[in-house]
Design a protein around this motif. Structure first.
Motif, short mmCIF file in Angstrom:
data_model
loop_
_atom_site.label_atom_id
_atom_site.label_comp_id
_atom_site.label_asym_id
_atom_site.label_seq_id
_atom_site.Cartn_x
_atom_site.Cartn_y
_atom_site.Cartn_z
N VAL A 49 0.83 -1.21 0.00
CA VAL A 49 0.00 0.00 0.00
C VAL A 49 0.87 1.26 0.00
N LEU A 50 1.93 1.25 0.80
CA LEU A 50 2.83 2.41 0.87
C LEU A 50 3.60 2.59 -0.42
N LEU A 51 4.14 1.51 -0.96
CA LEU A 51 4.89 1.61 -2.22
C LEU A 51 3.99 2.00 -3.38
N GLY A 52 2.74 1.59 -3.34
CA GLY A 52 1.82 1.92 -4.43
C GLY A 52 1.29 3.34 -4.36
N GLY A 53 1.66 4.09 -3.31
CA GLY A 53 1.22 5.48 -3.21
C GLY A 53 -0.18 5.65 -2.67
N ASP A 54 -0.78 4.58 -2.12
CA ASP A 54 -2.12 4.69 -1.57
C ASP A 54 -2.12 5.23 -0.15
N ALA A 55 -0.93 5.41 0.43
CA ALA A 55 -0.78 6.03 1.75
C ALA A 55 0.60 6.69 1.79
N SER A 177 6.37 3.69 9.40
CA SER A 177 7.22 3.41 8.23
C SER A 177 6.71 4.16 7.01
N TRP A 178 7.63 4.38 6.06
CA TRP A 178 7.31 5.06 4.81
C TRP A 178 8.43 4.79 3.80
N PRO A 179 8.17 4.88 2.50
CA PRO A 179 9.22 4.68 1.51
C PRO A 179 10.30 5.76 1.64
N GLU A 180 11.56 5.37 1.57
CA GLU A 180 12.65 6.32 1.76
C GLU A 180 12.61 7.47 0.77
N ASP A 181 12.24 7.19 -0.47
CA ASP A 181 12.25 8.23 -1.50
C ASP A 181 10.97 9.07 -1.49
N ALA A 182 10.15 8.92 -0.47
CA ALA A 182 8.90 9.68 -0.38
C ALA A 182 8.78 10.37 0.97
N THR A 183 9.92 10.92 1.45
CA THR A 183 9.92 11.62 2.73
C THR A 183 9.51 13.07 2.49
N THR A 184 8.22 13.32 2.44
CA THR A 184 7.70 14.65 2.14
C THR A 184 7.66 15.51 3.41
N ASP A 185 7.30 16.78 3.24
CA ASP A 185 7.15 17.68 4.40
C ASP A 185 6.06 17.17 5.34
N MET A 186 4.98 16.63 4.77
CA MET A 186 3.91 16.13 5.63
C MET A 186 4.35 14.89 6.41
#
Length: 264
Positions: A49-55, A177-186
């Protein structure tokens, strides 16, 4: 409405047993203009779900699959493992249980198990239940017992079942947890909330205006408490000045005015 006009939102995934209410409340207080959307996912599907961008980030159970090296994770807490049993089970009479105590029991092992047993205690069932919920139904039917994190035992609570701590069993750790390349401001904002940082923390995004106001407030308060150029009150122990025309050595009423008397 164009894509650029869509209000941003933060999507937070969470696996069964995790209760994100505390962190969601803090997010809504600090960032009321950015809605937080909760996404419930099975533990085995959280990474997809995290890698697919759904969260954008999620509460997951550790360890992550060995092939998931592209994730960042902040461990939060470790759960107590319990064994779910019928209320009339002999183990209900004790405060805690060991895996050795389950040697003669059928220990159910659902396909969505999150404990990662190296060797399951007790005797295996004929087949593995598909889900933890299915395994709970089998325990209620007297088919066997089930070892799970305590939060899952609470999630699937039934009046005819109870649970006891299983002292020497594997434990489940919960992490953000979150994808390393998707560490956004939020994502950084939510990390700050989970770590307990204040709204004006130097790490993560801050609110400079609020910080400036809080820095000025103490100085203003001190100026009020001890104003300069004013005589301290009588209670402060300061000496009183003699009134004009009165003798500083006078009694309680002071010397009377008038001409001095002549001595006879």
């Amino acid at each position: 409405m164009t894509g650029s006009e869509v209000s941003p939102s933060f999507r937070l995934a969470y696996v069964p047993g995790v209760t994100p209410a505390k962190w969601v409340r803090i997010w809504n207080e600090r960032l009321p203009d950015i809605p937080l959307q909760l996404v419930a996912v099975p533990a085995a599907e959280a990474c997809d779900v995290l890698l697919g961008g759904d969260a954008d980030a999620g509460f997951v159970r550790l360890p992550l699959p060995a092939d998931r090296t592209d994730f960042s994770a902040i461990p939060l807490y470790t759960e107590t493992t319990v064994v779910v049993i019928p209320k009339d089970h002999v183990a209900a009479a004790v405060e805690e249980v060991t895996t050795e105590d389950l040697a003669d029991e059928i220990v159910l092992h659902p396909l969505d198990d999150v404990l990662g047993w190296e060797r399951l205690p007790g005797r295996p069932a004929i087949e593995r239940p598909a889900t933890t919920a299915d395994a709970i139904e089998l325990v209620a039917a007297g088919v066997g017992v089930l070892a799970v994190p305590q939060s899952l035992a609470r999630l699937h609570h039934r009046k005819d079942l109870t649970y006891r701590p299983l002292t020497d069993a594997p434990q489940s750790r919960v992490a953000l947890s979150w994808p390393e390349d998707a560490t956004t401001d939020m994502v950084e904002d939510f990390i700050g909330i989970v770590r307990g940082r204040t709204v004006n923390s130097s790490r993560g995004r801050t609110q400079p205006e609020a910080k400036t106001r809080s820095a000025k407030a103490p100085a203003k308060g001190r100026a009020k408490a001890q104003p300069t150029g004013k005589r301290p009150g009588a209670g402060a122990g300061a000496p009183r000045k003699a009134a004009a025309g009165k003798s500083p050595r006078g009694g309680s009423g002071g010397a009377k005015r008038g001409k001095p008397r002549r001595r006879s």
